[in-house]
Write a protein that holds these residues in place. Structure first.
Motif, PDB file in Angstrom:
ATOM      1  N   CYS A  13       0.836  -1.203   0.000  1.00 16.01           N
ATOM      2  CA  CYS A  13       0.000   0.000   0.000  1.00 16.01           C
ATOM      3  C   CYS A  13       0.877   1.263   0.000  1.00 16.01           C
ATOM      4  CB  CYS A  13      -0.909  -0.007   1.231  1.00 16.01           C
ATOM      5  SG  CYS A  13      -1.986   1.444   1.310  1.00 16.01           S
ATOM      6  N   ALA A  15      -0.832   4.526   0.002  1.00 15.06           N
ATOM      7  CA  ALA A  15      -1.915   5.512  -0.024  1.00 15.06           C
ATOM      8  C   ALA A  15      -1.609   6.811   0.727  1.00 15.06           C
ATOM      9  CB  ALA A  15      -3.194   4.879   0.536  1.00 15.06           C
ATOM     10  N   CYS A  16      -0.621   6.796   1.627  1.00 12.41           N
ATOM     11  CA  CYS A  16      -0.330   7.994   2.426  1.00 12.41           C
ATOM     12  C   CYS A  16       1.041   8.547   2.039  1.00 12.41           C
ATOM     13  CB  CYS A  16      -0.317   7.662   3.909  1.00 12.41           C
ATOM     14  SG  CYS A  16      -1.835   6.906   4.512  1.00 12.41           S
ATOM     15  N   LEU A  19       3.672   9.206   4.838  1.00  9.28           N
ATOM     16  CA  LEU A  19       4.163   8.005   5.508  1.00  9.28           C
ATOM     17  C   LEU A  19       5.027   7.148   4.580  1.00  9.28           C
ATOM     18  CD1 LEU A  19       1.157   6.957   7.773  1.00  9.28           C
ATOM     19  CD2 LEU A  19       2.982   8.612   8.156  1.00  9.28           C
ATOM     20  N   ARG A 117      -0.610   1.182   9.513  1.00  9.60           N
ATOM     21  CA  ARG A 117       0.332   0.105   9.161  1.00  9.60           C
ATOM     22  C   ARG A 117       1.735   0.589   8.778  1.00  9.60           C
ATOM     23  NH1 ARG A 117      -2.222  -5.091   8.864  1.00  9.60           N
ATOM     24  NH2 ARG A 117      -4.372  -4.763   9.454  1.00  9.60           N
ATOM     25  N   CYS A 118       1.911   1.899   8.649  1.00 12.18           N
ATOM     26  CA  CYS A 118       3.240   2.426   8.308  1.00 12.18           C
ATOM     27  C   CYS A 118       3.781   3.264   9.455  1.00 12.18           C
ATOM     28  CB  CYS A 118       3.175   3.306   7.061  1.00 12.18           C
ATOM     29  SG  CYS A 118       2.766   2.381   5.581  1.00 12.18           S
ATOM     30  N   CYS A 133      -5.950   4.600   6.575  1.00 10.96           N
ATOM     31  CA  CYS A 133      -5.538   3.222   6.879  1.00 10.96           C
ATOM     32  C   CYS A 133      -6.676   2.379   7.452  1.00 10.96           C
ATOM     33  CB  CYS A 133      -4.358   3.227   7.849  1.00 10.96           C
ATOM     34  SG  CYS A 133      -3.297   1.775   7.661  1.00 10.96           S
TER      35      CYS A 133
HETATM   36 FE1  SF4 Z   1      -1.385   2.379   3.270  1.00 13.65          FE
HETATM   37 FE2  SF4 Z   1      -1.983   2.408   5.862  1.00 13.65          FE
HETATM   38 FE3  SF4 Z   1       0.520   2.778   5.077  1.00 13.65          FE
HETATM   39 FE4  SF4 Z   1      -1.292   4.659   4.629  1.00 13.65          FE
HETATM   40  S1  SF4 Z   1      -0.556   3.953   6.647  1.00 13.65           S
HETATM   41  S2  SF4 Z   1       0.268   3.899   3.167  1.00 13.65           S
HETATM   42  S3  SF4 Z   1      -3.129   3.410   4.208  1.00 13.65           S
HETATM   43  S4  SF4 Z   1      -0.704   0.922   4.825  1.00 13.65           S
END
Ligand code: SF4
Length: 226
Positions: A13, A15-16, A19, A117-118, A133
């Motif tokens: 992932c 998406a952020c 992060l 998750r990051c 997330c």
């Molecule tokens: Fe993806 Fe969650 Fe990491 Fe954002 S914090 S990049 S949603 S895994």
């Protein structure tokens, strides 16, 4: 979709943007000096522990030089020293320490995930990042629900993320919203009529364990109640 497929999907992932930058910059140019020669994971941390476990632990996020380095939740940092020692005492972990992902540690009857998750800078995800997330936790809970007995929320972020997510999923949550605290509990009812107990614990972060806010006895007590 299986839990293994979910784990595979979350680890790629992106998406952020903030992060992604942070996790990858720590993993390349920002390594702690003592780990400089080690490979870093530098990606989202998947859940750790067997699919279908009756207990789910919801932590905050991977540590920049912990799970962001080793790729496994709470592995290779001081928080992990505490949680895995306690899970071993409670019969949930096959060994008391956790140094790296290939160290032979296995969990029994418990699975560990995080609300985010990051690894975030200063361990502080933004509200938007927590929301971005949240679908991963949502899916995790959907897969876990048929066999789930208890959820251990580490810290108020894990507690709030769990309550927000299960409410969105249509679980019945007591009102007013149950307050987080060490040893706090709340009974949640799933759309299939199953009762799942939410239990709060102070997070196993150094700021709690070094100061004595969280002791081994306190942690053992909540783990024994799961
Ligand atoms: Fe993806 Fe969650 Fe990491 Fe954002 S914090 S990049 S949603 S895994």
């Amino acid at each position: 979709q299986t839990t293994a497929e979910l784990d595979a999907m979350v680890t790629v992932c992106r998406a952020c943007p903030r992060l992604v930058d942070w996790r990858e910059s720590v993993a390349t140019t920002g390594r702690r000096a003592s780990f400089a020669a080690q490979p870093y994971w530098g990606r989202p941390a998947a859940g750790f522990g067997p699919a279908g476990a009756p207990v789910l632990v919801v932590g905050l996020a991977p540590a920049a030089n912990g799970a962001n380095r080793t790729g496994r939740m709470f592995t290779g940092d001081r928080s992990g020293d505490w949680i895995y020692a306690a899970l071993h005492r409670g019969g949930f972990a096959t060994q008391a320490s956790s140094e790296h992902a290939g160290d032979g540690l296995e969990l029994q009857g418990i699975r560990i995930v995080s609300a985010v998750r990051c690894a975030p800078p200063q361990n502080k995800p933004t509200t938007a990042e927590k929301a971005t997330c949240a679908p991963w936790l949502h899916r995790e809970l959907e897969l876990a629900e048929p066999t789930l007995r208890s959820i251990l929320a580490l810290g108020s972020i894990g507690w709030d993320a769990t309550l927000r997510t299960v409410r969105e999923m249509g679980w019945v949550v007591p009102r007013p919203k149950p307050k987080f605290g060490h040893g706090a509990t709340a009974e949640l009812t799933t759309p299939h009529g199953r009762t799942v107990r939410l239990v709060g614990s102070y997070h196993v972060s150094q700021q709690n364990t070094f100061t004595g806010k969280l002791t081994e006895a306190m942690l053992d007590e909540v783990i024994a109640s799961l």
